[in-house]
Structure formats: structure tokens, C-alpha cells
Write a protein that holds these residues in place. Sequence first.
Motif, PDB file in Angstrom:
ATOM      1  N   LEU A  57      48.061   2.943 -37.766  1.00 63.13           N
ATOM      2  CA  LEU A  57      48.655   1.941 -36.895  1.00 63.13           C
ATOM      3  C   LEU A  57      50.174   2.034 -36.979  1.00 63.13           C
ATOM      4  O   LEU A  57      50.751   1.918 -38.057  1.00 63.13           O
ATOM      5  CB  LEU A  57      48.189   0.532 -37.310  1.00 63.13           C
ATOM      6  N   GLY A  58      50.804   2.228 -35.840  1.00 64.50           N
ATOM      7  CA  GLY A  58      52.249   2.370 -35.797  1.00 64.50           C
ATOM      8  C   GLY A  58      52.966   1.046 -35.648  1.00 64.50           C
ATOM      9  O   GLY A  58      54.039   0.989 -35.045  1.00 64.50           O
ATOM     10  N   PHE A  59      52.392  -0.015 -36.179  1.00 65.04           N
ATOM     11  CA  PHE A  59      53.003  -1.343 -36.114  1.00 65.04           C
ATOM     12  C   PHE A  59      52.553  -2.128 -37.342  1.00 65.04           C
ATOM     13  O   PHE A  59      51.572  -1.789 -37.993  1.00 65.04           O
ATOM     14  CB  PHE A  59      52.575  -2.080 -34.833  1.00 65.04           C
ATOM     15  N   ARG A  60      53.293  -3.175 -37.676  1.00 63.82           N
ATOM     16  CA  ARG A  60      52.934  -4.006 -38.826  1.00 63.82           C
ATOM     17  C   ARG A  60      51.684  -4.806 -38.487  1.00 63.82           C
ATOM     18  O   ARG A  60      51.589  -5.412 -37.422  1.00 63.82           O
ATOM     19  CB  ARG A  60      54.077  -4.945 -39.192  1.00 63.82           C
ATOM     20  N   ALA A  61      50.737  -4.789 -39.397  1.00 67.35           N
ATOM     21  CA  ALA A  61      49.472  -5.486 -39.163  1.00 67.35           C
ATOM     22  C   ALA A  61      48.952  -6.037 -40.480  1.00 67.35           C
ATOM     23  O   ALA A  61      49.073  -5.393 -41.529  1.00 67.35           O
ATOM     24  CB  ALA A  61      48.441  -4.545 -38.546  1.00 67.35           C
ATOM     25  N   SER A  62      48.394  -7.227 -40.423  1.00 69.22           N
ATOM     26  CA  SER A  62      47.754  -7.797 -41.606  1.00 69.22           C
ATOM     27  C   SER A  62      46.429  -7.071 -41.845  1.00 69.22           C
ATOM     28  O   SER A  62      45.966  -6.286 -41.009  1.00 69.22           O
ATOM     29  CB  SER A  62      47.513  -9.289 -41.409  1.00 69.22           C
ATOM     30  N   ASN A  63      45.803  -7.355 -42.979  1.00 64.97           N
ATOM     31  CA  ASN A  63      44.530  -6.707 -43.284  1.00 64.97           C
ATOM     32  C   ASN A  63      43.465  -7.086 -42.255  1.00 64.97           C
ATOM     33  O   ASN A  63      42.674  -6.242 -41.824  1.00 64.97           O
ATOM     34  CB  ASN A  63      44.070  -7.084 -44.695  1.00 64.97           C
ATOM     35  N   ASN A  64      43.454  -8.353 -41.854  1.00 66.21           N
ATOM     36  CA  ASN A  64      42.455  -8.802 -40.868  1.00 66.21           C
ATOM     37  C   ASN A  64      42.699  -8.164 -39.502  1.00 66.21           C
ATOM     38  O   ASN A  64      41.755  -7.807 -38.787  1.00 66.21           O
ATOM     39  CB  ASN A  64      42.482 -10.323 -40.743  1.00 66.21           C
ATOM     40  N   GLU A  73      50.776   0.474 -30.627  1.00 64.36           N
ATOM     41  CA  GLU A  73      50.914  -0.966 -30.422  1.00 64.36           C
ATOM     42  C   GLU A  73      49.565  -1.640 -30.606  1.00 64.36           C
ATOM     43  O   GLU A  73      48.518  -0.999 -30.511  1.00 64.36           O
ATOM     44  CB  GLU A  73      51.449  -1.260 -29.012  1.00 64.36           C
ATOM     45  N   PRO A  74      49.554  -2.954 -30.893  1.00 66.01           N
ATOM     46  CA  PRO A  74      48.289  -3.673 -31.075  1.00 66.01           C
ATOM     47  C   PRO A  74      47.406  -3.586 -29.835  1.00 66.01           C
ATOM     48  O   PRO A  74      47.906  -3.530 -28.710  1.00 66.01           O
ATOM     49  CB  PRO A  74      48.739  -5.125 -31.334  1.00 66.01           C
ATOM     50  N   SER A  75      46.109  -3.617 -30.039  1.00 64.76           N
ATOM     51  CA  SER A  75      45.170  -3.523 -28.916  1.00 64.76           C
ATOM     52  C   SER A  75      45.280  -4.721 -27.979  1.00 64.76           C
ATOM     53  O   SER A  75      44.973  -4.616 -26.796  1.00 64.76           O
ATOM     54  CB  SER A  75      43.738  -3.415 -29.450  1.00 64.76           C
ATOM     55  N   ILE A  76      45.722  -5.840 -28.497  1.00 63.43           N
ATOM     56  CA  ILE A  76      45.773  -7.048 -27.664  1.00 63.43           C
ATOM     57  C   ILE A  76      46.993  -7.063 -26.758  1.00 63.43           C
ATOM     58  O   ILE A  76      47.157  -7.958 -25.948  1.00 63.43           O
ATOM     59  CB  ILE A  76      45.758  -8.319 -28.542  1.00 63.43           C
TER      60      ILE A  76
END
Length: 237
Positions: A62-69, A170-173
Amino acid sequence: MKGQVLTDFITKFLPRGTDITCIVEVKPWKVFVDGASNAAGAGAGIVVITPEDLKLKHSFRLGFRASNNEAEYEALLAGLRVVMDLGAKEVEVYSDSLLVVSQVQGNFEAKDPRMIEYLQLVKQMMGNFVTVKIERIARGQNRYADSLATLASSIADEVPQLIRVKLVLEPSITARALILQVIKAKKCWMDQIIDFLAEDRAPKDGKEVARVRRTFARYWLFADWKLYRRSFEGPYL
């Protein structure tokens, strides 16, 4: 493909009104998914088992910051996209994330705005299949997908040392973009400590056993298998 040809042949020559499900057993596609997030970044791993028992492995960085969830949701979405592109209709998804599985099953309510968006997108994608079952499994049963998700820090012995990794920018959303990358996985010094704390499993090498037994007391393992160092004053580092 061979299975689909057989199904089409039987469907074409059966008398009209015959229920084909009584004659041809439809085996579901199985998808094992896992997400991981740490200081180095976030990733998702999926293992797809086709009705013919072929294993397809994918790793996403993932090329962006993301939490574990959020990483767990990205892994679930990536798995659904892969089997949808392959034409699957009957799907069984397995994840070790209690929160994601419980929210999709309706047992937990999504309150965080980003979790709500992820949940809505998952349900929307599930509508593209005839049936989708999602079940929670133990982390030990999902080690292959877990290894793919944590390529940057650890990898299981049975996973090839050089595999193709896709980058999700980027995030899927919000957006969906994929770039191919190749990452060579390396062993991580934390693996042996985590195995010892979680499963009381010591390394085979005698010197490594002594090292782990000397150092494991300095660390604490959280429920999500994240390793923290103990400080002398109390707080975990």
C-alpha cells in the motif's frame, strides 16, 4: 477453463427445466486474505485456491498510510477483485481479522467513517457474486497470506524469495491504481522473538535459542502480533 467447458456442454444438452446443480457439483473459490501495517508501511496478501485446487498468490504494497484494520479491508477488497476478474461466482473468503469479518457479517457495527466506507464498498463488490461467504480463521491457519502481507519484515520459508508485488497508490474508497514492483523478501530479527512469545517455539540453532532466551523478556507482544520493547520506566516503546 476445462470445468467451465464441461458445465456449458451439460447445460446445452440437458432437457429444458433440468436443475444442473443436481448433476454438476459446483466447488467454491477459496480466498485467504490478510493485511499488515507497521512503521515501515502497509501491505496486503491473498492466496486464491481455484475449484481445481490451483494456488494463486498475490502481494500488495500500500502506497499510503493505513491502519491495521484498513489494511485488512484492502486485503479483502483485493481478494474479491482478483476472483471477480477470474470469473468466480461461488466464493468463500477467510480472514483472521475479528473486526472486518464481524462488520461484514453484521455482528459488529461500523462507526468510524473510513470503516463505514470500506464496509459499503465490500458489500457492493459482494453483489457481483452468486454467493459469498466470509469466515474468520485463526492466525495460524492464515500464515501464508500473512507472510505475503508482511513481505517487508518477514516471510514464511515455503514462500518464494522473489515474487511479484503490486503497489496500491491510494485507498480503495477514493481511487484504485496499481503499479507493479518486485521486492526481495528478507528474514527479520523479530520473527524468532515473536514465535517464542506467541507459540513458545524456539529456533533450531542452539546459539539462536540462547540469544532469544536472553532477549525475549525485553519485549512484549500485543494481541495483533505487533512487537513492543519494554522500557525501564514502564511504557512500551
